[in-house]
Design a protein around this motif. Sequence first.
Motif, PDB file in Angstrom:
ATOM      1  N   CYS A  21       0.824  -1.211   0.000  1.00  0.00           N
ATOM      2  CA  CYS A  21       0.000   0.000   0.000  1.00  0.00           C
ATOM      3  C   CYS A  21       0.859   1.262   0.000  1.00  0.00           C
ATOM      4  CB  CYS A  21      -0.949  -0.008   1.190  1.00  0.00           C
ATOM      5  SG  CYS A  21      -2.323  -1.173   1.013  1.00  0.00           S
ATOM      6  N   VAL A  22       1.911   1.285   0.806  1.00  0.00           N
ATOM      7  CA  VAL A  22       2.780   2.461   0.848  1.00  0.00           C
ATOM      8  C   VAL A  22       3.365   2.728  -0.536  1.00  0.00           C
ATOM      9  CG1 VAL A  22       4.990   3.359   1.722  1.00  0.00           C
ATOM     10  CG2 VAL A  22       3.359   2.301   3.294  1.00  0.00           C
ATOM     11  N   LEU A  23       3.852   1.694  -1.182  1.00  0.00           N
ATOM     12  CA  LEU A  23       4.565   1.870  -2.450  1.00  0.00           C
ATOM     13  C   LEU A  23       3.640   2.048  -3.653  1.00  0.00           C
ATOM     14  CD1 LEU A  23       7.487  -0.592  -1.773  1.00  0.00           C
ATOM     15  CD2 LEU A  23       7.483   1.909  -1.636  1.00  0.00           C
ATOM     16  N   THR A  24       2.330   2.018  -3.412  1.00  0.00           N
ATOM     17  CA  THR A  24       1.366   2.266  -4.487  1.00  0.00           C
ATOM     18  C   THR A  24       0.420   3.412  -4.133  1.00  0.00           C
ATOM     19  OG1 THR A  24      -0.135   0.585  -3.591  1.00  0.00           O
ATOM     20  CG2 THR A  24       1.406  -0.114  -5.329  1.00  0.00           C
ATOM     21  N   ASN A  25       0.703   4.115  -3.047  1.00  0.00           N
ATOM     22  CA  ASN A  25      -0.139   5.216  -2.573  1.00  0.00           C
ATOM     23  C   ASN A  25      -1.587   4.767  -2.387  1.00  0.00           C
ATOM     24  OD1 ASN A  25      -0.358   7.872  -1.661  1.00  0.00           O
ATOM     25  ND2 ASN A  25      -1.202   8.546  -3.610  1.00  0.00           N
ATOM     26  N   THR A  26      -1.742   3.617  -1.752  1.00  0.00           N
ATOM     27  CA  THR A  26      -3.046   3.004  -1.502  1.00  0.00           C
ATOM     28  C   THR A  26      -3.343   3.061  -0.011  1.00  0.00           C
ATOM     29  OG1 THR A  26      -2.744   1.511  -3.379  1.00  0.00           O
ATOM     30  CG2 THR A  26      -4.308   0.813  -1.696  1.00  0.00           C
ATOM     31  N   THR A  27      -4.580   3.389   0.331  1.00  0.00           N
ATOM     32  CA  THR A  27      -4.995   3.406   1.732  1.00  0.00           C
ATOM     33  C   THR A  27      -5.335   1.991   2.175  1.00  0.00           C
ATOM     34  OG1 THR A  27      -5.844   5.649   1.499  1.00  0.00           O
ATOM     35  CG2 THR A  27      -6.667   4.365   3.369  1.00  0.00           C
ATOM     36  N   LEU A  28      -4.906   1.637   3.374  1.00  0.00           N
ATOM     37  CA  LEU A  28      -5.209   0.339   3.954  1.00  0.00           C
ATOM     38  C   LEU A  28      -6.244   0.522   5.057  1.00  0.00           C
ATOM     39  CD1 LEU A  28      -4.707  -2.712   4.325  1.00  0.00           C
ATOM     40  CD2 LEU A  28      -2.778  -2.115   5.825  1.00  0.00           C
ATOM     41  N   HIS A  29      -7.361  -0.199   4.926  1.00  0.00           N
ATOM     42  CA  HIS A  29      -8.435  -0.168   5.911  1.00  0.00           C
ATOM     43  C   HIS A  29      -8.461  -1.526   6.624  1.00  0.00           C
ATOM     44  CE1 HIS A  29     -10.405   3.412   4.031  1.00  0.00           C
ATOM     45  NE2 HIS A  29      -9.755   2.940   2.973  1.00  0.00           N
ATOM     46  N   LEU A  30      -8.468  -1.513   7.941  1.00  0.00           N
ATOM     47  CA  LEU A  30      -8.580  -2.736   8.724  1.00  0.00           C
ATOM     48  C   LEU A  30      -9.884  -2.695   9.499  1.00  0.00           C
ATOM     49  CD1 LEU A  30      -4.967  -3.013  10.221  1.00  0.00           C
ATOM     50  CD2 LEU A  30      -5.839  -3.961   8.065  1.00  0.00           C
ATOM     51  N   ILE A  31     -10.679  -3.751   9.355  1.00  0.00           N
ATOM     52  CA  ILE A  31     -11.952  -3.832  10.066  1.00  0.00           C
ATOM     53  C   ILE A  31     -11.813  -4.834  11.204  1.00  0.00           C
ATOM     54  CG2 ILE A  31     -14.395  -4.407   9.883  1.00  0.00           C
ATOM     55  CD1 ILE A  31     -14.242  -3.498   6.943  1.00  0.00           C
ATOM     56  N   LYS A  32     -12.055  -4.360  12.426  1.00  0.00           N
ATOM     57  CA  LYS A  32     -11.938  -5.203  13.618  1.00  0.00           C
ATOM     58  C   LYS A  32     -13.078  -6.215  13.682  1.00  0.00           C
ATOM     59  CE  LYS A  32      -9.562  -1.875  16.559  1.00  0.00           C
ATOM     60  NZ  LYS A  32      -9.636  -1.139  17.842  1.00  0.00           N
ATOM     61  N   PRO A  33     -12.855  -7.299  14.434  1.00  0.00           N
ATOM     62  CA  PRO A  33     -11.682  -7.560  15.265  1.00  0.00           C
ATOM     63  C   PRO A  33     -10.498  -8.048  14.427  1.00  0.00           C
ATOM     64  CG  PRO A  33     -13.238  -9.374  15.486  1.00  0.00           C
ATOM     65  CD  PRO A  33     -13.891  -8.333  14.619  1.00  0.00           C
TER      66      PRO A  33
END
Length: 156
Positions: A21-33
């Motif tokens: 994600c960092v190297l493609t300018n992509t946002t990472l979303h994490l859904i809990k738990p």
Amino acid sequence: MNIVLYNPEIPYNTGNIGRTCVLTNTTLHLIKPLGFSLDEKQIKKAGLDYWKLVDLKVWESFEEFLEANPDATIYYATTKTKQKYSDVTYKENDFIMFGPESRGIPEEILNKNPERCITIPMIPMGRSLNLSNSAAIILYEGLRQLDFHYSQADTR
């Protein structure tokens, strides 16, 4: 673009996806738990020195994620469809969601969104590819379709 991990279980996969994600300018979303703590050394080891640069959003639930992104076009990566990931047309702000490694996205979510379910073709011998590999394959198809256009904010 956006990668969404619904209840990820393995910190190494999440760390690897964060690096992508960092190297493609992509946002990472994490859904809990989550199946791990974001402070665990495994996630940082897999993400290397990139982890601190991840554009990370953590959501308490799928409902909270949907409420915060009401107009989102979400593609659901699953083995339970025939529509290939390469058969859809991606847009710059689309979301690609992946389920937990051991069970995938819940059927109730998939059943509500059959036209947005996508799969990576493979021989029927195995259940699925590794999560971080799957995320990279589908993300890069979306980026390819967008001619690898990154926003000006790609030099974090």
